[in-house]
Design an enzyme around this catalytic site. Structure first.
Site, PDB file in Angstrom:
ATOM      1  N   GLY A  63       0.829  -1.204   0.000  1.00  0.00           N
ATOM      2  CA  GLY A  63       0.000   0.000   0.000  1.00  0.00           C
ATOM      3  C   GLY A  63       0.859   1.247   0.000  1.00  0.00           C
ATOM      4  N   TYR A  83     -13.182  -3.310  10.740  1.00  0.00           N
ATOM      5  CA  TYR A  83     -11.850  -2.691  10.718  1.00  0.00           C
ATOM      6  C   TYR A  83     -11.139  -2.869  12.067  1.00  0.00           C
ATOM      7  CZ  TYR A  83      -8.383   1.065  10.100  1.00  0.00           C
ATOM      8  OH  TYR A  83      -7.224   1.796  10.018  1.00  0.00           O
TER       9      TYR A  83
HETATM   10  N1  LIG Z   1      -5.422   7.409   7.991  1.00  0.00           N
HETATM   11  C1  LIG Z   1      -5.603   7.083   9.263  1.00  0.00           C
HETATM   12  O1  LIG Z   1      -6.113   7.878  10.077  1.00  0.00           O
HETATM   13  C2  LIG Z   1      -5.167   5.731   9.762  1.00  0.00           C
HETATM   14  C3  LIG Z   1      -5.257   5.501  11.154  1.00  0.00           C
HETATM   15  C4  LIG Z   1      -4.847   4.269  11.631  1.00  0.00           C
HETATM   16  C5  LIG Z   1      -4.370   3.303  10.784  1.00  0.00           C
HETATM   17  N2  LIG Z   1      -4.304   3.555   9.439  1.00  0.00           N
HETATM   18  C6  LIG Z   1      -3.800   2.484   8.593  1.00  0.00           C
HETATM   19  O2  LIG Z   1      -2.708   2.956   7.838  1.00  0.00           O
HETATM   20  C7  LIG Z   1      -2.624   2.219   6.621  1.00  0.00           C
HETATM   21  C8  LIG Z   1      -2.544   3.179   5.452  1.00  0.00           C
HETATM   22  O3  LIG Z   1      -3.712   3.984   5.480  1.00  0.00           O
HETATM   23  P1  LIG Z   1      -3.850   5.347   4.657  1.00  0.00           P
HETATM   24  O4  LIG Z   1      -4.621   6.266   5.526  1.00  0.00           O
HETATM   25  O5  LIG Z   1      -2.538   5.773   4.119  1.00  0.00           O
HETATM   26  O6  LIG Z   1      -4.822   4.850   3.504  1.00  0.00           O
HETATM   27  P2  LIG Z   1      -4.926   5.233   1.947  1.00  0.00           P
HETATM   28  O7  LIG Z   1      -6.310   4.856   1.565  1.00  0.00           O
HETATM   29  O8  LIG Z   1      -4.463   6.627   1.715  1.00  0.00           O
HETATM   30  O9  LIG Z   1      -3.881   4.223   1.252  1.00  0.00           O
HETATM   31  C9  LIG Z   1      -4.102   2.846   1.304  1.00  0.00           C
HETATM   32  C10 LIG Z   1      -3.055   2.126   0.504  1.00  0.00           C
HETATM   33  O10 LIG Z   1      -3.346   0.717   0.589  1.00  0.00           O
HETATM   34  C11 LIG Z   1      -3.460   0.199  -0.717  1.00  0.00           C
HETATM   35  N3  LIG Z   1      -4.389  -0.920  -0.755  1.00  0.00           N
HETATM   36  C12 LIG Z   1      -5.720  -0.927  -0.518  1.00  0.00           C
HETATM   37  N4  LIG Z   1      -6.224  -2.163  -0.685  1.00  0.00           N
HETATM   38  C13 LIG Z   1      -5.184  -2.959  -1.058  1.00  0.00           C
HETATM   39  C14 LIG Z   1      -5.063  -4.326  -1.401  1.00  0.00           C
HETATM   40  N5  LIG Z   1      -6.103  -5.144  -1.398  1.00  0.00           N
HETATM   41  N6  LIG Z   1      -3.840  -4.789  -1.754  1.00  0.00           N
HETATM   42  C15 LIG Z   1      -2.759  -3.970  -1.756  1.00  0.00           C
HETATM   43  N7  LIG Z   1      -2.818  -2.674  -1.447  1.00  0.00           N
HETATM   44  C16 LIG Z   1      -4.021  -2.179  -1.102  1.00  0.00           C
HETATM   45  C17 LIG Z   1      -3.916   1.354  -1.575  1.00  0.00           C
HETATM   46  O11 LIG Z   1      -3.671   1.091  -2.950  1.00  0.00           O
HETATM   47  C18 LIG Z   1      -3.067   2.469  -0.975  1.00  0.00           C
HETATM   48  O12 LIG Z   1      -1.748   2.373  -1.493  1.00  0.00           O
HETATM   49  C19 LIG Z   1      -3.842   1.306   6.581  1.00  0.00           C
HETATM   50  O13 LIG Z   1      -3.503   0.028   7.050  1.00  0.00           O
HETATM   51  C20 LIG Z   1      -4.789   1.964   7.567  1.00  0.00           C
HETATM   52  O14 LIG Z   1      -5.700   1.060   8.118  1.00  0.00           O
HETATM   53  C21 LIG Z   1      -4.691   4.748   8.922  1.00  0.00           C
END
Ligand SMILES: NC(=O)c1ccc[n+]([C@@H]2O[C@H](COP(=O)([O-])OP(=O)(O)OC[C@H]3O[C@@H](n4cnc5c(N)ncnc54)[C@H](O)[C@@H]3O)[C@@H](O)[C@H]2O)c1
Length: 253
Positions: free
Chosen positions: A17, A161
């Site tokens: 990701g 989630y």
């Molecule tokens: N943004 C927040 O507030 C937050 C808080 C806690 C945890 N997270 C975690 O951080 C991580 C990144 O989140 P983000 O906010 O950057 O999200 P985002 O939506 O901006 O990016 C998500 C990334 O994951 C990839 N992805 C999605 N489904 C996929 C799959 N099936 N196979 C491979 N890649 C896949 C997307 O292509 C993208 O590159 C995630 O695990 C999310 O749960 C985010």
């Protein structure tokens, strides 16, 4: 996992990701000491991933991107076999790919439950298993999983989630116990509310609800999460394994 493991050639890093958001920031933060930083993603197009690759190359490392669904066991295995054959191993794996499909449990479809667990939790299993044998043989390596504060405290509207992230935390601790004696460290970060595409679409009242719980009074940036991942991946954190580092501005204490 040590920065000097590959001599002058540097570490081989894979960030799932890694096209945008937190994953992109992590990929860029892990350039230091790296020979190659490889990302995958599951965006509809390659634009964001290509931009990340361009920035990685600009920072002086070999980089590439591939569209890969981390929930697909066979595709993940094949991808990592290719990486290990090409580079001789993976030094750092960051399981960052994640999705949400928020709704109250009373209304949640089976598909929304299954998909979130498949990407967030099974995806972490798939990628970890694909690298662990090689790491064990080389007696070095590090895995950092991106969990969430929600995996510890729960959140209404996110049963799927939150359960997936609680699973990631339990996987992290269990795997850490399995491979610690081989010199492999497995840790997690638990971000709070970070400004990315994932949170951009939240209703204003939900954002305000999060902000009211954050001690530092503001959302975090992807770079602030990446900094901690970079530290966990380095020798500076050489005596840490099985830990969950909260990067939440004091949302969770
Ligand atoms: N943004 C927040 O507030 C937050 C808080 C806690 C945890 N997270 C975690 O951080 C991580 C990144 O989140 P983000 O906010 O950057 O999200 P985002 O939506 O901006 O990016 C998500 C990334 O994951 C990839 N992805 C999605 N489904 C996929 C799959 N099936 N196979 C491979 N890649 C896949 C997307 O292509 C993208 O590159 C995630 O695990 C999310 O749960 C985010």
């Amino acid at each position: 996992m040590s920065e000097g493991d590959r001599g002058d050639s540097g570490r081989v890093v894979v960030v799932t990701g890694g096209s945008r958001g937190i994953g992109r920031a992590i990929a860029l933060a892990l350039v230091e000491g790296a020979r190659a930083v490889l990302i995958n993603h599951y965006d509809p197009d390659d634009d964001a991933a290509q931009e990340t690759v361009g920035r990685l190359e600009g920072a002086g490392v070999e980089a590439d991107q591939v569209k890969l669904d981390v929930s697909d066991f066979g595709a993940v295995k094949e991808y990592f076999e290719g990486v290990i054959e090409r580079f001789g191993g993976v030094d750092v794996l960051v399981n960052n790919a994640g999705i949400t499909a928020d709704t109250l449990l009373v209304r949640m479809s089976e598909a929304d439950w299954d998909r979130v667990i498949a990407v967030n939790l099974k995806g972490t299993f798939n990628c970890s298993q694909a690298v662990i044998r090689s790491m064990m043989q080389r007696r070095t390596g590090g895995i950092i999983n991106v969990a969430s504060v929600v995996g510890l405290v729960g959140n209404a509207g996110q049963t799927n989630y939150a359960a997936s992230k609680a699973g990631v935390i339990a996987l992290t601790k269990s795997l850490a116990r399995e491979v610690g004696a081989r010199g492999i460290r497995v840790n997690a970060v638990a971000p709070g509310y970070i400004e990315t595409d994932m949170t951009a679409h939240l209703p204003e009242r939900v954002k305000e609800g999060f902000l009211s719980q954050i001690t530092l009074g503001r959302a975090g940036s992807p770079e602030e999460v990446a900094e901690v991942v970079s530290w966990l991946a380095s020798d500076r954190a050489s005596y840490l394994t099985g830990q969950v580092v909260h990067v939440s501005g004091g949302m969770y204490m």
